[in-house]
Enzyme design. Structure first.
Site, mmCIF file in Angstrom:
data_model
loop_
_atom_site.group_PDB
_atom_site.id
_atom_site.type_symbol
_atom_site.label_atom_id
_atom_site.label_comp_id
_atom_site.label_asym_id
_atom_site.label_seq_id
_atom_site.Cartn_x
_atom_site.Cartn_y
_atom_site.Cartn_z
ATOM 1 N N TYR A 1 0.860 -1.196 0.000
ATOM 2 C CA TYR A 1 0.000 0.000 0.000
ATOM 3 C C TYR A 1 0.890 1.238 0.000
ATOM 4 C CZ TYR A 1 -3.851 2.977 1.859
ATOM 5 O OH TYR A 1 -4.820 3.924 2.060
ATOM 6 N N TYR B 1 -9.541 -4.892 8.940
ATOM 7 C CA TYR B 1 -8.199 -4.393 9.222
ATOM 8 C C TYR B 1 -8.204 -3.127 10.074
ATOM 9 C CZ TYR B 1 -4.130 -1.496 8.338
ATOM 10 O OH TYR B 1 -3.077 -0.645 8.515
ATOM 11 N N HIS B 2 -9.005 -2.153 9.633
ATOM 12 C CA HIS B 2 -8.992 -0.853 10.324
ATOM 13 C C HIS B 2 -9.545 -0.958 11.732
ATOM 14 C CE1 HIS B 2 -9.500 -0.530 5.967
ATOM 15 N NE2 HIS B 2 -8.608 0.450 6.045
ATOM 16 N N LYS C 1 -8.501 17.092 17.352
ATOM 17 C CA LYS C 1 -7.941 16.705 16.073
ATOM 18 C C LYS C 1 -8.127 17.923 15.163
ATOM 19 C CE LYS C 1 -6.937 13.202 14.995
ATOM 20 N NZ LYS C 1 -5.571 12.595 15.121
ATOM 21 N N ASP D 1 -7.251 14.789 9.336
ATOM 22 C CA ASP D 1 -6.708 13.618 10.017
ATOM 23 C C ASP D 1 -7.794 12.917 10.839
ATOM 24 O OD1 ASP D 1 -5.324 11.803 11.543
ATOM 25 O OD2 ASP D 1 -4.199 13.301 12.694
ATOM 26 N N HIS E 1 -7.388 9.892 12.480
ATOM 27 C CA HIS E 1 -6.871 8.949 13.486
ATOM 28 C C HIS E 1 -7.329 9.417 14.864
ATOM 29 C CE1 HIS E 1 -3.887 8.378 10.219
ATOM 30 N NE2 HIS E 1 -3.806 7.135 10.669
HETATM 31 C C1 B12 Z 1 -4.080 2.918 13.860
HETATM 32 C C2 B12 Z 1 -3.665 3.598 12.582
HETATM 33 C C3 B12 Z 1 -4.644 3.818 11.639
HETATM 34 C C4 B12 Z 1 -6.108 3.439 11.851
HETATM 35 C C5 B12 Z 1 -6.783 4.591 12.618
HETATM 36 C C6 B12 Z 1 -7.902 4.172 13.511
HETATM 37 C C7 B12 Z 1 -8.385 5.294 14.367
HETATM 38 N N1 B12 Z 1 -9.681 5.490 14.413
HETATM 39 O O1 B12 Z 1 -7.606 5.984 14.987
HETATM 40 C C8 B12 Z 1 -6.557 3.300 10.384
HETATM 41 C C9 B12 Z 1 -6.258 1.886 9.916
HETATM 42 C C10 B12 Z 1 -8.023 3.602 10.105
HETATM 43 C C11 B12 Z 1 -5.595 4.237 9.690
HETATM 44 C C12 B12 Z 1 -5.866 4.846 8.510
HETATM 45 C C13 B12 Z 1 -4.977 5.696 7.850
HETATM 46 N N2 B12 Z 1 -3.696 5.928 8.191
HETATM 47 CO CO1 B12 Z 1 -2.905 5.320 9.851
HETATM 48 N N3 B12 Z 1 -1.948 4.643 11.312
HETATM 49 C C14 B12 Z 1 -2.321 3.989 12.358
HETATM 50 C C15 B12 Z 1 -1.083 3.600 13.197
HETATM 51 C C16 B12 Z 1 -0.701 2.198 12.787
HETATM 52 C C17 B12 Z 1 -1.244 3.657 14.703
HETATM 53 C C18 B12 Z 1 -1.834 4.921 15.298
HETATM 54 C C19 B12 Z 1 -2.456 4.638 16.645
HETATM 55 O O2 B12 Z 1 -3.661 4.656 16.802
HETATM 56 N N4 B12 Z 1 -1.642 4.288 17.644
HETATM 57 C C20 B12 Z 1 -2.127 3.985 18.985
HETATM 58 C C21 B12 Z 1 -2.414 5.291 19.719
HETATM 59 C C22 B12 Z 1 -2.872 5.010 21.119
HETATM 60 O O3 B12 Z 1 -1.196 5.977 19.724
HETATM 61 P P1 B12 Z 1 -1.017 7.525 19.330
HETATM 62 O O4 B12 Z 1 -2.157 8.032 18.559
HETATM 63 O O5 B12 Z 1 0.343 7.691 18.787
HETATM 64 O O6 B12 Z 1 -1.113 8.221 20.769
HETATM 65 C C23 B12 Z 1 -0.116 8.071 21.766
HETATM 66 C C24 B12 Z 1 0.939 9.171 21.741
HETATM 67 O O7 B12 Z 1 1.231 9.634 20.466
HETATM 68 C C25 B12 Z 1 0.392 10.217 22.657
HETATM 69 N N5 B12 Z 1 -0.624 11.138 22.163
HETATM 70 C C26 B12 Z 1 -1.281 11.184 20.994
HETATM 71 N N6 B12 Z 1 -2.174 12.167 20.981
HETATM 72 C C27 B12 Z 1 -2.115 12.777 22.153
HETATM 73 C C28 B12 Z 1 -2.809 13.842 22.674
HETATM 74 C C29 B12 Z 1 -2.557 14.257 23.964
HETATM 75 C C30 B12 Z 1 -3.387 15.344 24.515
HETATM 76 C C31 B12 Z 1 -1.541 13.612 24.731
HETATM 77 C C32 B12 Z 1 -1.252 14.039 26.095
HETATM 78 C C33 B12 Z 1 -0.828 12.563 24.206
HETATM 79 C C34 B12 Z 1 -1.119 12.144 22.929
HETATM 80 O O8 B12 Z 1 -0.188 9.411 23.669
HETATM 81 C C35 B12 Z 1 -0.806 8.253 23.091
HETATM 82 C C36 B12 Z 1 -0.624 7.106 24.028
HETATM 83 O O9 B12 Z 1 0.677 6.614 24.019
HETATM 84 C C37 B12 Z 1 -0.056 4.654 12.689
HETATM 85 C C38 B12 Z 1 1.394 4.214 12.770
HETATM 86 C C39 B12 Z 1 1.873 4.064 14.174
HETATM 87 N N7 B12 Z 1 2.357 2.920 14.550
HETATM 88 O O10 B12 Z 1 1.779 4.989 14.964
HETATM 89 C C40 B12 Z 1 -0.515 4.882 11.243
HETATM 90 C C41 B12 Z 1 -0.290 6.218 10.576
HETATM 91 C C42 B12 Z 1 -0.573 7.322 11.550
HETATM 92 N N8 B12 Z 1 -1.290 6.227 9.496
HETATM 93 C C43 B12 Z 1 -0.901 6.814 8.426
HETATM 94 C C44 B12 Z 1 -1.716 7.002 7.274
HETATM 95 C C45 B12 Z 1 -1.026 7.612 6.078
HETATM 96 C C46 B12 Z 1 -3.073 6.635 7.232
HETATM 97 C C47 B12 Z 1 -4.029 6.936 6.080
HETATM 98 C C48 B12 Z 1 -4.067 8.404 5.754
HETATM 99 C C49 B12 Z 1 -3.647 6.095 4.873
HETATM 100 C C50 B12 Z 1 -4.348 6.486 3.609
HETATM 101 N N9 B12 Z 1 -3.697 7.241 2.748
HETATM 102 O O11 B12 Z 1 -5.451 6.093 3.400
HETATM 103 C C51 B12 Z 1 -5.389 6.385 6.597
HETATM 104 C C52 B12 Z 1 -6.474 7.449 6.772
HETATM 105 C C53 B12 Z 1 -6.937 7.683 8.156
HETATM 106 C C54 B12 Z 1 -7.637 8.982 8.449
HETATM 107 N N10 B12 Z 1 -8.952 9.061 8.328
HETATM 108 O O12 B12 Z 1 -7.013 9.942 8.806
HETATM 109 C C55 B12 Z 1 0.535 7.274 8.532
HETATM 110 C C56 B12 Z 1 0.677 8.786 8.664
HETATM 111 C C57 B12 Z 1 1.931 9.255 7.909
HETATM 112 C C58 B12 Z 1 2.618 10.447 8.444
HETATM 113 N N11 B12 Z 1 2.273 11.003 9.581
HETATM 114 O O13 B12 Z 1 3.525 10.888 7.793
HETATM 115 C C59 B12 Z 1 1.054 6.452 9.772
HETATM 116 C C60 B12 Z 1 2.116 7.136 10.588
HETATM 117 C C61 B12 Z 1 1.591 5.104 9.215
HETATM 118 C C62 B12 Z 1 2.710 5.279 8.216
HETATM 119 N N12 B12 Z 1 3.958 5.347 8.651
HETATM 120 O O14 B12 Z 1 2.458 5.348 7.057
HETATM 121 N N13 B12 Z 1 -4.463 4.384 10.412
#
Ligand code: B12
Ligand code: GTP
Ligand code: MG
Lengths: 717, 319
Positions: free
Chosen positions: A82, A236-237, A591, A595, A597
């Site tokens: 992808y 998957y999602h 958000k 975006d 996510h």
């Molecule tokens: C899960 C995920 C998805 C899910 C989202 C589900 C959902 N409803 O959230 C699905 C499969 C739907 C998805 C889709 C897409 N995704 Co996505 N996704 C991810 C993934 C694998 C994990 C994110 C996640 O949820 N982590 C778990 C949560 C708990 O962690 P977190 O958000 O990072 O939050 C933690 C910290 O960051 C922090 N934090 C975050 N926010 C905040 C806020 C506050 C106030 C505080 C204190 C702390 C804090 O604390 C949290 C706890 O530890 C990431 C890659 C990765 N491993 O991070 C890619 C990623 C974010 N996705 C990406 C992309 C490109 C997409 C799509 C745009 C792909 C596309 N072109 O179609 C789509 C569209 C989604 C959309 N509508 O925006 C890219 C973004 C690229 C970039 N930034 O340069 C990433 C980085 C993957 C990659 N390397 O390609 N995705």
């Protein structure tokens, strides 16, 4: 004679209990799905199955062992990575390089404005153009995307749901203008809107008209595009958003049933379209569970389709694409991700997937670089060419454990499916928001397990790397991409026949009013060079735009930390804060931009609330201005921006500006969480961001830091 | 006070800060807040305060988004105080109202503030009345107060507003039995929401049920209570709602009921404040004297009776 009553088992049990100093009955481990895994499985565990049939064969009812008789022994799975970023030109280059290096199918990732039906020149999408996928505004972009890629030979998968009509139309027209008849196009359009409302968040219209669009596409492709999969029903999602495997399996199949009904309601015979339904699952780290899930999915789907009255064998068979789990990958010690992805890939193969995407090790940092993408692809090439896994079909068949797990999983999923059906089906459930909440609950539990250390993530909460490597990242200049796109849109608009385009767009609107098949007028409009945004707006006139209402779980995170020292420490800080300041610390979690996510934002919000914070939750898709107004009116102490789709360098400075526009003396502090490459930290700090919390952050630690920063800030007044 | 000037100028940040003050549990904030309110109350603005109450999930927020959008297109300025019911054991809360008022919250002619109810009676939090005075001073035409209706709460909520509206869902006619008489005294308008799609027939039936029940309880000199059918989602019936509101306001003003209500509410407010002060004073005295535990021990040992203890403690505390 059964195993249990035989002496051998008794002897084994004695030895086991002696070695472990535990009663066998206590030696179970519970999975996220609530399934008890026993330390040993025996022949007895192959009995009394509800779904699995012990002597079945690959390519035969109930298809547990695979959709085909020969599976990989005849042809290995398709390596389908992808990808998509920036402009069509750049993505096209990237695709061609990958195909030369052994990739077999294409899979297009569109950027968020395209997903949500906005053209690149729309003010609403300023920070998002080309950032998280490729920007497609007109059919000209689509033609460039497949330049020198013959569409009659290459199968193309497109992840598109919200703006599915103009994008599929563009693909069809691009094919035609390459000289390829639509009947020869092969590939898949995702076209799965229900999971968008649940977890993926790139919906445009409300549920009912969205379901009509899905059905229109199934109708059209079943008649005119016999080699094209009309839908990719996606679990998957859901798993990526936090669902456990039972939820993923049950909701996906229940979605599938809803689509079957939608298509049948158009008067189609089930066998006319069922062979072209395809599926998509995530493969996470629970090795055997994931294998069992794919086997269970095929087993259940065969039963479901038989119940729908399908007669053709191909209608009964579930074919699926899989992607290894991105959320299992970490920002910390990122080379570990190569190892995780390898195991997940093996799981998918042993489960019998038809095609596979393997993630790059920089998943939690940015879009893959050429180098990281190469390693990800090689993971599959090595499996195919070096390990021998392709030489036997369904090698785990007959395994006491895997067969038993397959049946367990099937039963659990079936219970949920039955419940949903009794309540009136998935569209209804999705509208009420129940599946989304269940998934969020599951996600919050997982976070609590990691934060409390009861689940080990190597390099994150244990065995940390004292010397974190720094890795190269792909940088996309969205302003440049946006400028390029705007120029291209302009030149298309300059050379098209305005009157004809207007007429064609009117036809689209009218077809929506008259409930006619929508793809046909969309193809006409796109042919005349209407833009993706224009076609989307023509439909919006009739359907409106959907705004999701957000519900939240509460108490799920806190429950894991009863009596926990660190957790109680933050709770106490909150109470002290209230005593000093007359109210609790109040944080707006938002958000911004397109975006979608929301997993992280939702988890952080509910966890902070569990620790005693007052948390304002902003809706999705706010502009920086909306956020500033919201923050100031509610007089919050801090704004927490959760940003994962790389818009932060544009959107965070905009937010700062918007805050001081409303209140030049604003004392509201801003912190940022999500995907922020290390290279951008300095930029954000220079823009007055108070703290940055990256992937893998422990939320209790986040909360403590936030309350300290707020207190510091207040004492400065 | 500079704050007052800025509120009167309609500065968003000033209004917000002032609401924080009136909601604050800190003594020093409460003092400033009293000064502030005393000043603002001298020069009342033109706001009409409308309460929207109803059971969870009937569509209050959706209705406010829909009706509010309609009003802002008519160039009205709209302040919204949303009392969020989502309070937790820990005392923290998630305030999600904004996710239900997406369109209207963007509009420059609105001011939307959410407050956690923390389980306070009537879903009305401390400071709601004061917050509406601040919004009035800032020049908002309408002030909406959204509360979750659970039994008694209507009484408290209706004491804050000029017009009290109960939103109900299709098929809620049965509940009418339970609510009975009390309701007619507090609510001016009954809105049956979700009058759309499959629910239309049920909604009309519910409206009819309400109408007949209301005419049954109607007092002789009272105005006819209004029952309106709307769909918040489809944005239908909104003109009727504003027309009805304006009508009731005009009529009440003519008959002097409008002013009378405000006077009654002032009375109620003063009484409430006095009771609060006395109650907190008594609580302080009780705990400083330690009588309760002293005497309950004696009761336990059968030295005195329960009622003797109560009498003695009361006398000693009020001394
Ligand atoms: C899960 C995920 C998805 C899910 C989202 C589900 C959902 N409803 O959230 C699905 C499969 C739907 C998805 C889709 C897409 N995704 Co996505 N996704 C991810 C993934 C694998 C994990 C994110 C996640 O949820 N982590 C778990 C949560 C708990 O962690 P977190 O958000 O990072 O939050 C933690 C910290 O960051 C922090 N934090 C975050 N926010 C905040 C806020 C506050 C106030 C505080 C204190 C702390 C804090 O604390 C949290 C706890 O530890 C990431 C890659 C990765 N491993 O991070 C890619 C990623 C974010 N996705 C990406 C992309 C490109 C997409 C799509 C745009 C792909 C596309 N072109 O179609 C789509 C569209 C989604 C959309 N509508 O925006 C890219 C973004 C690229 C970039 N930034 O340069 C990433 C980085 C993957 C990659 N390397 O390609 N995705
Ligand atoms: N069919 C229909 N559904 C509606 C209408 N108005 C609201 N709803 C739905 O009812 C549900 C609850 O709406 P809310 O506006 O959140 O209700 P509420 O009364 O504010 O709820 P609480 O704040 O939780 O007490 C949502 O799913 C809405 O989509 C309507 O006019 N018609
Ligand atoms: Mg509400």
């Amino acid at each position: 004679m059964t195993n249990k009553s035989n002496n051998g088992f008794n002897t084994w049990q004695k030895s086991f209990e002696k070695e472990t100093k535990k009663n066998l009955s206590d030696a179970k481990s519970e999975t996220d799905e609530g399934i008890d895994i026993k330390p040993v499985y025996t022949k007895d565990d192959l009995e009394n199955f509800s779904f699995v049939e012990n002597n079945s064969l690959p390519g035969q009812w109930p298809y547990t062992r695979g959709p085909k008789a020969s599976m990989y022994t005849n042809r290995p799975w398709t390596i389908r990575q992808y990808a998509g970023f920036s402009t069509a030109e750049e993505s096209n280059e990237f695709y061609k390089k990958n195909l030369e290096s052994g990739q077999k199918g294409l899979s297009v990732a569109f950027d968020l404005p395209t997903h949500r039906g906005y053209d690149s020149d729309d003010d609403l999408v300023m920070g998002d153009v080309g950032k998280a996928g490729v920007a497609i505004d007109t059919v000209e972009d689509m033609k460039i995307l497949f330049n020198n890629i013959p569409l009659d030979q290459m199968s193309v998968s497109m992840t598109m749901n919200g703006a599915v009509l103009p994008v599929l139309a563009s693909f069809i027209v691009a094919g035609e203008e390459q000289g390829v008849d639509r009947s020869l196009l092969s590939g898949t359009i995702q076209n799965d809107i229900l999971k968008e409302f649940m977890v993926r968040n790139t919906y445009i219209y409300p549920p009912e008209p969205s379901m009509k669009i899905v059905a229109d596409i199934i109708e059209f492709t079943s008649k005119e595009m016999p080699k094209f999969n009309s839908i990719s029903i996606s679990g998957y999602h859901m798993q990526e958003a936090g669902a456990d495997n039972v939820l993923e399996l049950a909701y996906t199949l229940a979605d599938g049933m809803e689509y079957v009904r939608a298509a049948m309601s158009k008067g189609l015979d089930v066998d006319d379209f069922a062979p072209r339904l395809s599926f998509f699952f995530a493969i996470g780290t629970d090795f055997f569970m994931e294998i069992a899930k794919l086997r269970a999915a095929r087993t259940l789907w065969a039963k479901i389709m038989k119940d729908f009255g399908a007669k053709k064998e191909r209608s009964l068979i579930l074919r699926t694409h899989c992607q290894t789990s991105g959320v299992s990958l970490t920002e910390k010690d990122p080379y570990n991700n190569i190892i995780r992805t390898s195991y997940e890939a093996l799981s998918a193969i042993l489960g019998g997937t038809q095609s596979l995407h393997t993630n790059s090790f920089d998943e939690a940092i940015a879009l893959p670089t050429d180098e990281s993408a190469r390693i990800a692809r090689n993971t599959q090439l090595i499996l195919q060419n070096e390990t021998g896994v392709t030489k036997t079909v369904d090698p785990l068949a007959g395994s006491y454990f895997v067969e038993n797990l397959t049946d367990e999983l099937s039963k659990k999923a079936w219970d949920i499916i039955t419940e949903i059906e009794e309540l009136g089906g998935m569209t209804k459930a999705v509208k009420a928001g129940v599946p989304k909440l269940k998934i969020e609950e599951s996600a919050t539990k997982k976070q609590a397990k990691v934060d409390s250390g009861s689940r080990v993530v190597v390099g994150v909460n244990k065995y940390k790397n004292p010397k974190e490597p720094s890795v190269d990242v792909r940088v996309i200049d969205n302003n440049r991409v946006r400028d390029d796109q705007i120029k291209k849109i302009q030149s298309v608009k300059d050379s098209r026949e305005t009157k004809a385009v207007e007429k064609a767009l009117e036809n689209v609107t009218n077809a929506a009013k008259d409930e006619k098949n929508l793809l046909i007028p969309c193809i006409e409009a796109i042919k005349l060079r209407a833009t993706v945004g224009e076609v989307s707006k023509a439909l919006e006139q009739v359907y409106g735009r959907h705004f999701a209402k957000s519900l939240s779980v509460s108490g799920v995170y806190g429950k894991h930390f009863e009596g926990d020292k660190d957790f109680m420490n933050v709770e106490k800080k909150v109470i002290d804060f209230e005593n000093t300041n007359g109210r609790r610390p109040r944080v707006l979690v938002v958000k911004i931009g397109q975006d979608g996510h929301d997993r992280g934002a939702k988890i952080v919000a509910t966890s902070f609330a569990d620790m005693g914070f007052d948390v304002d939750m902003g809706p999705l898709f706010q502009s920086p201005k909306d956020v500033a107004k919201d923050a100031i009116e509610n007089d919050v102490h801090a704004i927490g921006v959760s940003t994962l789709a790389a818009g932060h360098k544009t959107l965070v400075p905009e937010l700062m500006k918007a805050l001081s526009n409303i209140d030049p003396k604003s004392k509201i502090i801003v912190f940022v969480g999500g995907i922020i490459p290390e290279q951008d930290y300095e930029f954000l700090y220079k823009n007055n961001v108070s703290a940055i919390f990256g992937p893998g952050s422990n939320i209790i630690e986040c909360a403590e830091k936030v309350i300290d920063l707020i207190s510091d800030n207040l004492s400065k007044e | 006070m500079e704050l007052i000037e800025n509120i009167q100028k309609g500065e968003r940040a000033a209004i917000a800060k002032a609401i924080t003050l009136v909601e604050s549990s800190k003594d020093s904030d409460q003092q400033i807040s009293r000064q502030l309110i005393s000043e603002l109350i001298k020069k009342p603005g033109k706001s009409i305060r409308i309460g929207f109450s109803g059971p969870p999930g009937v569509g209050k927020s959706t209705f406010i988004e829909s009706f509010g959008s309609y009003l802002v297109t008519q160039n009205y300025k709209l302040g919204i105080l949303a009392i969020d019911p989502s309070s937790q054991i820990t005392g923290g809360s998630i305030l999600g109202d904004k996710t239900r008022m997406v369109e209207i919250s963007k509009n420059p002619n609105t001011f939307i503030r959410s407050t956690p109810s923390r389980g306070a009676l009537g879903g009305i939090s401390m400071g709601t009345r004061e917050a509406s005075i601040i919004l009035d001073a800032a020049g908002y035409d309408f002030i909406f107060i959204e509360t979750v209706g659970v039994g008694q709460s209507e009484i408290v909520a209706s004491n804050l507003v000029d017009i009290f509206t109960l939103i109900v869902g299709p098929g809620s006619g049965d509940e009418l039995q339970g609510i009975k008489k009390g309701i007619t005294e507090y609510a001016d308008i009954f809105i049956v929401n979700k009058n759309d799609g499959e629910l239309k027939i049920e909604a009309s039936k519910t409206a009819a049920d309400y109408k007949s029940a209301l005419s049954y309880y109607k007092k002789l000199d009272e105005l006819e209570k209004q029952v309106l059918l709307v769909s918040a989602i489809k944005q239908t019936g909104m003109e009727d709602v504003i027309k009805t509101i304006n009508q009731i306001v005009d009529q009440n003003k003519q008959k002097g009921i409008f002013e009378e209500r405000r006077a009654d509410q002032l009375e109620y407010w003063i009484e409430e404040e006095v009771k609060n002060i006395i109650a907190s004073d008594i609580t302080k005295r009780l705990s400083s004297k330690g009588n309760i535990s002293k005497y309950s021990e004696k009761v336990m040992k059968n030295e005195i009776s329960m009622y003797e203890a109560v009498e003695t403690i009361t006398k000693d505390t009020l001394k």
